[in-house]
Design a protein around this motif. Structure first.
Motif, PDB file in Angstrom:
ATOM      1  N   ALA B 147      -7.812  -2.294  -1.367  1.00  0.00           N
ATOM      2  CA  ALA B 147      -6.753  -1.855  -2.295  1.00  0.00           C
ATOM      3  C   ALA B 147      -7.018  -0.444  -2.804  1.00  0.00           C
ATOM      4  O   ALA B 147      -6.104   0.368  -2.936  1.00  0.00           O
ATOM      5  CB  ALA B 147      -6.646  -2.823  -3.467  1.00  0.00           C
ATOM      6  N   GLU B 148      -8.295  -0.154  -3.065  1.00  0.00           N
ATOM      7  CA  GLU B 148      -8.628   1.136  -3.655  1.00  0.00           C
ATOM      8  C   GLU B 148      -8.222   2.283  -2.725  1.00  0.00           C
ATOM      9  O   GLU B 148      -7.584   3.252  -3.145  1.00  0.00           O
ATOM     10  CB  GLU B 148     -10.133   1.204  -3.959  1.00  0.00           C
ATOM     11  N   MET B 149      -8.592   2.140  -1.444  1.00  0.00           N
ATOM     12  CA  MET B 149      -8.308   3.215  -0.498  1.00  0.00           C
ATOM     13  C   MET B 149      -6.810   3.392  -0.275  1.00  0.00           C
ATOM     14  O   MET B 149      -6.285   4.501  -0.297  1.00  0.00           O
ATOM     15  CB  MET B 149      -9.009   2.918   0.839  1.00  0.00           C
ATOM     16  N   ILE B 150      -6.141   2.256  -0.066  1.00  0.00           N
ATOM     17  CA  ILE B 150      -4.695   2.319   0.189  1.00  0.00           C
ATOM     18  C   ILE B 150      -3.997   2.951  -1.016  1.00  0.00           C
ATOM     19  O   ILE B 150      -3.153   3.842  -0.885  1.00  0.00           O
ATOM     20  CB  ILE B 150      -4.125   0.896   0.453  1.00  0.00           C
ATOM     21  N   ALA B 151      -4.370   2.496  -2.220  1.00  0.00           N
ATOM     22  CA  ALA B 151      -3.725   3.000  -3.430  1.00  0.00           C
ATOM     23  C   ALA B 151      -4.016   4.486  -3.632  1.00  0.00           C
ATOM     24  O   ALA B 151      -3.113   5.269  -3.931  1.00  0.00           O
ATOM     25  CB  ALA B 151      -4.201   2.200  -4.631  1.00  0.00           C
ATOM     26  N   GLU B 195      -3.258   0.951  -7.657  1.00  0.00           N
ATOM     27  CA  GLU B 195      -4.425   0.108  -7.363  1.00  0.00           C
ATOM     28  C   GLU B 195      -4.406  -1.142  -8.240  1.00  0.00           C
ATOM     29  O   GLU B 195      -4.591  -2.254  -7.755  1.00  0.00           O
ATOM     30  CB  GLU B 195      -5.720   0.895  -7.559  1.00  0.00           C
ATOM     31  N   LYS B 196      -4.163  -0.948  -9.533  1.00  0.00           N
ATOM     32  CA  LYS B 196      -4.130  -2.097 -10.450  1.00  0.00           C
ATOM     33  C   LYS B 196      -3.006  -3.063 -10.042  1.00  0.00           C
ATOM     34  O   LYS B 196      -3.208  -4.273  -9.991  1.00  0.00           O
ATOM     35  CB  LYS B 196      -3.915  -1.568 -11.877  1.00  0.00           C
ATOM     36  N   GLN B 197      -1.845  -2.512  -9.729  1.00  0.00           N
ATOM     37  CA  GLN B 197      -0.723  -3.363  -9.322  1.00  0.00           C
ATOM     38  C   GLN B 197      -1.066  -4.123  -8.042  1.00  0.00           C
ATOM     39  O   GLN B 197      -0.823  -5.327  -7.923  1.00  0.00           O
ATOM     40  CB  GLN B 197       0.539  -2.527  -9.077  1.00  0.00           C
TER      41      GLN B 197
END
Lengths: 386, 214
Positions: B147-151, B195-197
């Protein structure tokens, strides 16, 4: 927003090892492609570009003693080029908080062959597994990022690295790319009937398909200038949204990427001094590129394709071609399009037919691939070095 | 400035849209059969679908459900819509199939129809063709959904004004399982970070599917 500077680099291709060897042969118009008779790759002979494997084994052993059997050929190439690119830096970087990005289409795909079965753990064929080995080897704190977007992977990896530096996410990024010759890939391109039986002829009227090649390269990007004369100005990717295995007929997809990269760089087409094109020497690709360059008002700018020297090296292509074009810009010297004799695309683009001195302050690198992907990136000499 | 406006999750033969279960196929069906059932349920008529490998089929179906009634092309320019996808096994299922055509030298028949599907970004290409998406496209390979990278990357594309909308997520299929998590992000609202979402939505889906195993 931070600026992005280009630092040490290293490459291995069928032409040789390191920047100098490769540049000498590129300026000297020597090709690394040849007829390959090796059942390991294909039942019949094919025209391709192979790294000198024996020499590589020796050089790898010198660099990293007693590790030859620990890693696959693909992984060894990556380890070696990353190490060499760091050695070629004019400053020291803290590897711990450096991001490494790997660009590859098929990584360890040769491990699927029956002859390799049981030699390595099953997971070894995954690209993220190679990434884990690289991370572990260099004791990196950040997970190694893997980009696999067909033949734009190399250009896109530089683009992604630049963006991550520009926005302050990382101070340094090492972009490492590699793809190797394998029966998997050779047979696949053969089945597409897209391989030429002779040395490929980008943009030529007699062009008859591409040559496959293998290569590996690494390039260090940083937010610190440290005497670097070269910057990444802007970049973009796009999709044709037209066909998965053939490029758009009118070049609009690649044009979108070029225009977006120019816009981000805040320059117009007339400021571009060189285009390092994808130029695979297939009918459709080269024709599409000529149309895209024409749409972008780049017809009069010198354009070359380096595929006649080392074939199409897939995930490494965008990276090795960017690296030598950066050298070419530093030296203000154009590299000719080996294999090009008679103009064979519909637009009147200015294909470089002779290597010669030419002032290069800014160049555009483009790439396109299966899946309808396109990428464009712009490099420029840093102002203070004019 | 960005908001996840819609999301879908398709795994273990159950498909959710914005956390609501929309389709459920028998647990014992293999993925090929459940993909076929979903294609029928969606009343699609897209002959190209039948040429696709299972990774592209999965991504295609996920995008079909996600973008249903979304008016993406009316609200955004084609070149301003991006697609950023994560995946783990690349195209291993099709890779294995292509390799099998090489193993027997007496019956050597590599096929271009298979070979073209041995690149993970063909799935993004198929989605781009279907929905006329021409903007930034990226395919990241990681051992699991990152998620971190994509976001991080999607945020950069929005901040750089490269895109005004984006399909993002994780499309994965291997011998054991499949999973499609696909979200539509646009620049319509101020919300917590992408990222949070992403993490909140994804973990709620994962908690739901994990509970089935107990």
């Amino acid at each position: 927003m931070k600026e992005v500077f280009v630092h040490g680099s290293y490459l291995i291709s069928s032409l040789g090892f390191g920047i100098q060897e490769n540049m000498d042969k590129l300026y000297g118009a020597q090709s690394g492609s040849a007829l390959i008779h090796d059942h390991k790759y294909y039942p019949e002979a094919f025209f391709g570009s192979k790294i000198d494997h024996l020499r590589f084994a020796n050089e790898f052993e010198n660099q990293f003693p007693n590790l030859l059997t620990e890693y696959t050929f693909f992984e060894k190439l990556l380890l070696f080029v990353v190490q060499k690119s760091i050695q070629n830096l004019h400053f020291s970087i803290d590897l711990k908080n450096t991001l490494v990005i790997i660009s590859s289409t098929k990584g360890n795909i040769d491990l699927l062959a029956e002859t390799e079965r049981g030699k390595w753990e099953n997971e070894r064929v995954f690209l993220w597994k190679s990434a884990e080995y690289i991370q572990e080897f260099f004791k990196l704190e950040n997970k190694v990022l893997v980009i696999s977007n067909a033949c734009i992977s190399g250009v896109e990896a530089i683009s992604v690295g630049s963006r991550l530096i520009r926005t302050g996410k990382f101070k340094n990024v090492i972009v490492a790319g590699a793809d190797i010759l394998s029966e998997f890939v050779v047979s696949g391109f053969q089945s597409f009937q897209s391989l030429s039986l002779e040395q490929c002829k980008p943009f030529d009227s007699e062009r008859s398909g591409l040559n496959l090649g293998e290569a590996a390269a690494a390039l260090v990007l940083s937010c610190s200038e440290n005497t670097s004369p070269i910057q990444v100005l802007g970049s973009a990717t796009s999709n044709d949204a037209n066909h998965i295995s053939g490029p758009s007929r009118n070049g609009d997809g690649l044009f979108l990427a070029i225009q977006s990269a120019l816009d981000e760089s805040k320059i117009t087409a007339d400021k571009v001094d060189l285009i390092s094109a994808h130029g695979t020497a297939t009918d459709y690709n080269d024709e599409m590129e000529s149309k895209a360059l024409s749409l972008a008002n780049l017809e009069s700018v010198p354009v070359n394709s380096l595929k006649g020297f080392w074939g199409h090296t897939l995930g490494a292509a965008g990276l090795i071609e960017s690296i030598v074009s950066i050298e070419s810009m530093k030296e203000n010297k154009l590299i000719k399009t080996l294999g090009y004799e008679n103009h064979g695309v519909s637009k009147n683009i200015s294909v470089v037919s002779q290597s010669k001195t030419h002032k290069i302050d800014t160049f555009l690198k483009t790439a396109s691939g299966f899946g309808g992907t396109n990428a464009a990136i712009i490099f420029q000499k840093h102002k203070q070095h004019d | 400035m960005t908001k996840i406006v819609k999301h879908i999750f398709f795994s273990q033969n159950k498909l959710f849209v914005d956390f609501e279960k929309q389709f459920s196929f028998d647990d014992n069906l293999n993925f090929g059969t459940s993909f076929k059932s979903l294609y029928k349920e969606l009343k699609l008529d897209y002959p190209k679908y039948f040429k696709m490998d299972s990774l592209s089929k999965l991504g295609f179906l996920a995008a079909e459900v996600l973008l249903h009634n979304c008016k993406l092309n009316e609200q955004h320019l084609a070149e301003k819509v991006g697609i950023v996808i994560g995946n783990s096994s690349s195209t291993l299922l099709m890779d294995t199939k292509h390799q099998e055509t090489l193993n027997n030298k007496a019956a050597y028949f590599p096929s271009p129809a298979n070979f073209v599907y041995t690149l993970p970004n063909i799935l993004t290409g198929e989605i781009c063709i279907r929905h006329k998406i021409q903007g930034e496209n990226a395919m990241f390979i990681s051992s699991k959904f990152d998620a971190e990278m994509i976001a991080t990357y999607v945020e950069i594309l929005f901040d750089d004004k490269k895109i005004t909308a984006c399909l993002a997520g994780y499309i994965e299929i291997n011998q054991e399982s499949y999973e499609a998590f696909l979200v539509l992000i646009d620049n319509s609202n101020q919300e917590p970070t992408i990222e949070k979402q992403l993490i909140d939505i994804y973990s709620k889906y994962k908690n739901t599917t994990n509970s089935w195993k107990n």
